[in-house]
Design an enzyme around this catalytic site. Structure first.
Site, PDB file in Angstrom:
ATOM      1  N   CYS A 133       0.833  -1.201   0.000  1.00 34.64           N
ATOM      2  CA  CYS A 133       0.000   0.000   0.000  1.00 34.64           C
ATOM      3  C   CYS A 133       0.867   1.250   0.000  1.00 34.64           C
ATOM      4  O   CYS A 133       1.307   1.726   1.048  1.00 34.64           O
ATOM      5  CB  CYS A 133      -0.928  -0.013   1.223  1.00 34.64           C
ATOM      6  SG  CYS A 133      -1.999   1.433   1.296  1.00 34.64           S
ATOM      7  N   CYS A 136      -0.564   4.134   2.026  1.00 37.06           N
ATOM      8  CA  CYS A 136      -0.405   4.019   3.492  1.00 37.06           C
ATOM      9  C   CYS A 136       1.046   4.244   3.909  1.00 37.06           C
ATOM     10  O   CYS A 136       1.312   4.877   4.920  1.00 37.06           O
ATOM     11  CB  CYS A 136      -0.828   2.630   3.990  1.00 37.06           C
ATOM     12  SG  CYS A 136      -2.253   1.931   3.171  1.00 37.06           S
ATOM     13  N   ASP A 137       1.992   3.701   3.148  1.00 37.06           N
ATOM     14  CA  ASP A 137       3.377   3.637   3.637  1.00 37.06           C
ATOM     15  C   ASP A 137       4.372   4.488   2.860  1.00 37.06           C
ATOM     16  O   ASP A 137       5.538   4.587   3.258  1.00 37.06           O
ATOM     17  CB  ASP A 137       3.861   2.168   3.578  1.00 37.06           C
ATOM     18  CG  ASP A 137       3.005   1.274   4.462  1.00 37.06           C
ATOM     19  OD1 ASP A 137       2.524   1.762   5.493  1.00 37.06           O
ATOM     20  OD2 ASP A 137       2.813   0.087   4.114  1.00 37.06           O
TER      21      ASP A 137
END
Ligand code: NAP
Length: 312
Positions: A133, A136-137
């Site tokens: 992701c 997200c990261d």
């Protein structure tokens, strides 16, 4: 608590959220079961550019808007990971996270999960440089080199997203052509931070002494020559596995790849159970096709329930 519903929607991606809008508006007692945040894959997408009427909307914003809309007509949003559906004819029993729900109709909109590379360290390196992701990261990789694997739309879009943070993105594909759309290809090829490596397949992770991702080893598909690409982040976007494991006890529900088999009306082989979104056999997996499926399945669930009630 009354656990009886007219319709239970499994999964709260765009298909499930749309089904909830339509089912709620049709006056059905509706529950959505989901074990992650609403939005499905959409919430892990940076920018959505191809949903009509909302050019350039963030995946998170569109997810939240659809979520608010989905509960506005009475649908309940319930935490639950579905483990089994039991078909008792007029009633279906849905087992999720230790609770049993009874319903006349089920809409399966569980989508897909990321395919992993299948290496021994797949689990151990999660969060230690390995991520599925970028949204997200990605910010953890500021000024670092990262590798993205895959040539589909996800890999192309997330490579571009990662260039906001990363020093360099090596995008590695196994053929000499991409699978993703022309528009996404253009964005990749015009981005000076993205270096495309063609005709290479991943062999294994390179792991540092601290047990983190240090890079990934590839092999040239023609010559067999190995290539080590140093990087602190690896993002595999190599396709998807349909989330239909909870249907293992049912004959004829899924194809050999695990995708839900449905007819033109999005009905499965079990009357009263419908399929919508990325989890079904289809050619085009998009937010707009998922929302269309959601509307159709909710409408057909409504007719199914009316038929049941007219027989009483
Ligand atoms: P995908 O379209 O199935 O692409 C997977 C990519 O990974 C392919 O390029 C494939 O190579 C490669 N691959 C598969 N196994 C591999 C392996 N073991 N090693 C190296 N490479 C491997 O998957 P996706 O990009 O996740 O997309 C899933 C669906 O969602 C698609 O229908 C896609 O169009 C849709 N989607 C659409 C959008 C959008 O429209 N904006 C955004 C995201 C996703 P080959 O090409 O050689 O097979």
């Amino acid at each position: 608590m009354d656990n009886n519903y007219d319709v239970i929607i499994i999964g709260a991606g765009p298909a499930g959220l749309t089904a909830a809008v339509y089912a709620g508006r049709a006056g059905l007692k509706t529950a959505m079961l989901e074990y992650e945040a609403p939005g499905g894959k959409m919430i892990k997408t940076d920018i959505v550019c191809n949903y009509p009427g909302v050019d350039n909307v963030s995946g998170v914003d569109l997810s939240m808007k659809m979520f608010e809309h989905s509960t506005a007509y009475g649908a309940e949003y319930i935490y639950g990971e579905v483990s089994e559906i039991i078909d008792e004819g007029e009633w279906k029993i849905v087992k999720a996270s230790g609770t049993e729900y009874k319903t006349h109709a089920v809409i399966i909109a569980t989508g897909t999960n990321e395919r992993t590379l299948g290496f021994a360290d797949d689990e151990r390196l999660l969060g230690k440089g390995l991520s599925y992701c970028a949204v997200c990261d990605g910010a953890f990789f500021k000024n670092k080199d990262v590798v993205v694997i895959g040539g589909g739309n996800s890999a192309l879009e997330e490579s571009v997203y990662l260039t906001q943070f990363a020093n360099k993105v090596d995008l590695v594909i196994r053929r000499d052509v991409f699978r993703g759309d022309e528009a996404n290809q253009r964005q990749v090829l015009n981005n000076p931070k993205i270096n495309v490596i063609r005709k290479h397949v991943p062999v294994d992770y390179i792991v540092t002494d601290e047990g983190k991702v240090g890079g990934i080893k590839f092999k040239d598909v023609e010559t067999g020559v190995e290539l080590d690409v140093a990087s602190e982040g690896v993002f595999p976007y190599i396709g998807a596995i349909p989330a239909t494991g909870f249907l293992a006890n049912h004959e004829g529900m899924v194809d050999e790849e695990g995708y839900l088999i449905v007819n033109e009306q999005l009905e499965t082989v079990i009357p009263g159970i419908f399929g919508a979104g990325d989890v079904i056999q289809k050619h085009l997996r998009q937010i707009v096709t998922a929302t269309s499926d959601g509307a159709i399945t909710a409408q057909n669930a409504f007719h199914h329930i009316q038929n049941l009630k007219s027989k009483v």
